[in-house]
Design an enzyme around this catalytic site. Structure first.
Site, PDB file in Angstrom:
ATOM      1  N   CYS A  35     -53.333  42.905 -53.075  1.00 35.62           N
ATOM      2  CA  CYS A  35     -53.149  41.655 -52.836  1.00 35.62           C
ATOM      3  C   CYS A  35     -50.807  40.899 -52.650  1.00 35.62           C
ATOM      4  O   CYS A  35     -50.802  42.245 -53.056  1.00 35.62           O
ATOM      5  CB  CYS A  35     -53.429  40.829 -54.682  1.00 35.62           C
ATOM      6  SG  CYS A  35     -52.573  39.159 -55.219  1.00 35.62           S
ATOM      7  N   ASP A  91     -56.361  40.107 -51.192  1.00 34.28           N
ATOM      8  CA  ASP A  91     -55.598  37.869 -51.689  1.00 34.28           C
ATOM      9  C   ASP A  91     -54.647  38.494 -51.085  1.00 34.28           C
ATOM     10  O   ASP A  91     -53.786  38.442 -51.813  1.00 34.28           O
ATOM     11  CB  ASP A  91     -56.169  38.346 -52.474  1.00 34.28           C
ATOM     12  CG  ASP A  91     -55.433  37.283 -53.444  1.00 34.28           C
ATOM     13  OD1 ASP A  91     -55.096  35.872 -52.384  1.00 34.28           O
ATOM     14  OD2 ASP A  91     -55.707  36.442 -54.660  1.00 34.28           O
ATOM     15  N   SER A 146     -53.261  32.910 -56.785  1.00 33.03           N
ATOM     16  CA  SER A 146     -54.490  33.894 -57.610  1.00 33.03           C
ATOM     17  C   SER A 146     -53.682  33.727 -58.830  1.00 33.03           C
ATOM     18  O   SER A 146     -52.888  33.442 -59.854  1.00 33.03           O
ATOM     19  CB  SER A 146     -54.201  34.977 -57.174  1.00 33.03           C
ATOM     20  OG  SER A 146     -53.916  35.532 -55.704  1.00 33.03           O
ATOM     21  N   TRP A 196     -51.366  36.324 -48.686  1.00 24.66           N
ATOM     22  CA  TRP A 196     -50.343  35.221 -47.797  1.00 24.66           C
ATOM     23  C   TRP A 196     -49.458  36.033 -47.009  1.00 24.66           C
ATOM     24  O   TRP A 196     -48.735  36.822 -46.955  1.00 24.66           O
ATOM     25  CB  TRP A 196     -50.366  34.011 -48.861  1.00 24.66           C
ATOM     26  CG  TRP A 196     -49.406  35.331 -49.772  1.00 24.66           C
ATOM     27  CD1 TRP A 196     -47.674  35.802 -49.701  1.00 24.66           C
ATOM     28  CD2 TRP A 196     -50.099  35.482 -51.092  1.00 24.66           C
ATOM     29  NE1 TRP A 196     -47.365  35.406 -50.717  1.00 24.66           N
ATOM     30  CE2 TRP A 196     -48.287  36.040 -51.379  1.00 24.66           C
ATOM     31  CE3 TRP A 196     -50.525  35.809 -51.638  1.00 24.66           C
ATOM     32  CZ2 TRP A 196     -48.579  36.901 -52.899  1.00 24.66           C
ATOM     33  CZ3 TRP A 196     -51.230  36.370 -53.220  1.00 24.66           C
ATOM     34  CH2 TRP A 196     -49.568  37.122 -54.056  1.00 24.66           C
TER      35      TRP A 196
END
Length: 628
Positions: free
Chosen positions: A580, A625, A408, A627
């Site tokens: 995030c 966002d 990012s 992961w």
């Protein structure tokens, strides 16, 4: 404009070429495996399925939908016993991968009849994400709606569980269904089938040898925009500093100089970087296999009609292939073990490798513990099985491609038009076998000093657009939740809000919930954030230090403490929420906390609260966002 006209004619020429190519290149193939792949796994699975086809006396090929006019899909009916298989990964917030975007849009819009087209879909995703396997599910459903015949159930691969096992189990039931449907039988040819042949170049012009470029030869020497996944920009490293003041980890801030590249980016976008494998690992492989790594080779596809002529850019050296093109640090998948088993001289090693590649419960358990849980990469496997000596060219054929890594972007182009910032933590851990495994990209980036022997260090990169965007109206409040390196995109957001405020366009509240282990060790960007708070750009800064007291405190605990303020921002002031970081635990816990806040403060039932948050997602007011 003559140039525009010429570009248009070139485009039409290519389009016509692809249209004819679709039909002609499939003339003698009856199984086509299309892949939507972002990190290479779906492409890898497609190659395995196309190879399997030969064992049933059928001819298969893996195909990138981006390289074909998919509106010609119905022409598959012209080929006897034809079947289209789709290995489709889901990326980001339920999106198709870049290479499947056009195909996905065509499926959404078309009403073309696909009557008579046989198909099957295997979806690749991750259960920790909100839109689990959304792309695969959509493709499966839409093809059936357009009249195509589903010959086997949708396969669901979960990367949070065991993607390899999900694929192997699906594939094992899939092929008997295919043979029954088409009335074909396995030929019993279950031995290794080579896809590429080795050519050694003893006398070749060095200018014709690839040295790490992804598509165009010498593209790193003569750089030409536009820059993308096939043509990355070599960005000089302008800054590389350690962010944390203590602790055992290494958290870093890098700045890549994009001056003169014509690269544009927005806050919330991702930067993709192409790393290199560790030199000592590459040398170790050469040593174990007794190979001269500087031999110049090509691996040429034995199927001359295939559009994939080589598994990676050729001609090149083994050293370049193992450094730039092949993944040597991840545990290999079962197909690699199956194919290299024949080269073990110890019958016990051969038996174990075949067992691990089989679908027996014992084999699956053995693969899971000996390869996956122990994190044995190909080097470790060869070290622990000294009788295993595969030819280096066959190994290079089998190993998956080394993929770009996405970060990012931690800056705003309004403030830093000529540089892209990265915030990352160096990955390094000890495995169950006592080895130290290092993250390929983060360790490579860590060593990117600004000047290396007087030369500027550079990073091959490009920008990938994202949906993670600040609200259109600067008066909308934003609530940002990003512990650890999840702070990255919010540094860009905060810089942009500061820029807007300076221009007299701001106004909306800017709220940040950040978390780290210890205030004195890993409070990233502490000085900058506190300055933004003092100047009024950050209207609220809440920091959870998880290990500075006996009981752990995380961002979700701070959210709960501020429920009244959050509810007011969300319900009365149309705030946008951004999350995030880690998908598996943090993002899930934060979402559950929002469910609780909405339920309590809004006087709703749990189901109503879930619907309320889901509506925010649909409106683009709850973005992630994440992961895993």
């Amino acid at each position: 404009n003559t140039k525009t006209k010429n570009d248009y004619y070139i485009f039409l020429k290519h389009l016509r070429y692809y249209c004819t190519y679709f039909a002609s290149s499939l003339q003698n193939k009856n199984i086509v495996v299309f892949y939507g792949s972002q990190t290479g796994t779906a492409e890898e699975f497609s190659n395995r399925l196309s190879k399997d086809a030969r064992r049933y006396g059928m001819k298969g090929m893996a195909a990138d939908p981006e390289e074909y006019d998919m509106s010609e899909l119905s022409r598959l009916t012209e080929i006897e016993n034809s079947l289209a298989i789709f290995c489709m990964a889901t990326y980001g917030e339920g999106d198709p991968t870049d290479n499947a975007q056009e195909f996905y849009e065509w499926l959404q819009e078309t009403n073309n009849s696909l009557d008579g087209v046989n198909f099957a879909v295997f979806a690749l995703g991750n259960k920790t994400y909100e839109h689990y396997n959304a792309t695969g599910k959509f493709v499966d459903k839409r093809l059936a709606e357009l009249g195509a015949s589903r010959i086997f159930d949708l396969g669901m691969g979960d990367d949070d569980g065991n993607l390899e096992e999900d694929f192997v189990s699906w594939r094992e039931q899939f092929w008997p269904a295919v043979s029954e449907y088409f009335g074909v039988e396995a030929t019993g040819e279950d031995c290794s089938i080579r896809q590429y042949e080795l050519v050694v170049h003893n006398d070749i012009d060095v200018n014709k040898v690839y040295t790490g470029e992804l598509a165009r030869l010498k593209s790193f020497e003569i750089q030409k925009p536009p820059f993308d996944s096939k043509n990355p920009f070599l960005a000089p490293v302008a800054t590389n500093r350690k962010l944390n003041k203590g602790g055992t980890r290494h958290l870093m801030h890098l700045e890549l100089d994009i001056s003169g590249s014509k690269i544009r980016y927005d806050s919330g976008d991702h930067v993709a970087v192409y790393p290199m494998n560790d030199t000592s690992m590459v040398n170790k492989l050469g040593e174990i296999l007794g190979s001269d790594l500087d031999t110049v080779i090509s691996l040429n596809n034995l199927d001359e009609e295939s559009n994939k002529k080589h598994p990676f850019p050729c001609p090149t050296t083994y050293r370049t292939a193992l450094t730039h093109y092949l993944d040597i640090s991840n545990p290999p998948r079962t197909n690699v073990l199956y194919e290299i088993a024949q080269y073990a001289t110890d019958p016990k090693d051969q038996e174990n490798l075949r067992k691990m590649a089989s679908s027996s419960a014992e084999g699956k358990a053995m693969y899971h513990s000996w390869v996956q849980e122990s994190r044995r990469n190909i080097v470790a496997i060869l070290e622990d099985m000294p009788s295993l000596q595969p030819p280096i060219d066959h190994l290079c054929e089998l190993l998956p491609r080394l993929q770009a890594r996405y970060y990012s972007i931690a800056s705003s182009a309004k403030v830093h038009p000529n540089s892209i910032h990265i915030c990352a933590v160096v990955v390094e851990y000890e495995t169950k076998t006592g080895r130290t495994n290092k993250g390929v990209a983060t360790n490579w980036l860590k060593n990117k000093v600004v000047t290396d022997n007087g030369n500027k260090s550079s990073v091959p990169m490009y920008v990938r657009k994202s949906q993670f965007r600040l609200p259109f109206k600067a008066t909308n409040p934003v609530i940002m939740i990003g512990p650890g390196t999840g702070i990255a995109p919010f540094m860009g957001f905060i810089q942009e809000r500061a820029w807007l405020k300076q221009k007299g366009k701001g106004g909306g509240e800017t709220v940040l919930y950040y978390g780290c282990r210890h205030q004195k060790e890993d409070f990233l960007y502490q000085e900058e954030l506190e300055e933004y708070e003092r100047s009024g750009v950050l209207t609220q800064l809440h920091v959870a230090f998880s290990r500075d007291q006996e009981h752990k405190v995380y961002v979700q605990h701070l959210l709960k403490q501020n429920k009244e303020n959050l509810w007011n921002l969300i319900d009365s002031q149309t705030a946008h929420i951004y999350i995030c970081g880690d998908a598996r635990n943090m993002a899930r816990d934060v979402q559950n906390t929002f469910f609780e806040i909405v339920e309590e403060m809004g006087g709703m039932t749990h189901n109503q609260a879930v619907d309320y948050i889901k509506k925010l997602m649909t409106k683009g007011r709850y973005s992630q966002d994440v992961w895993s």
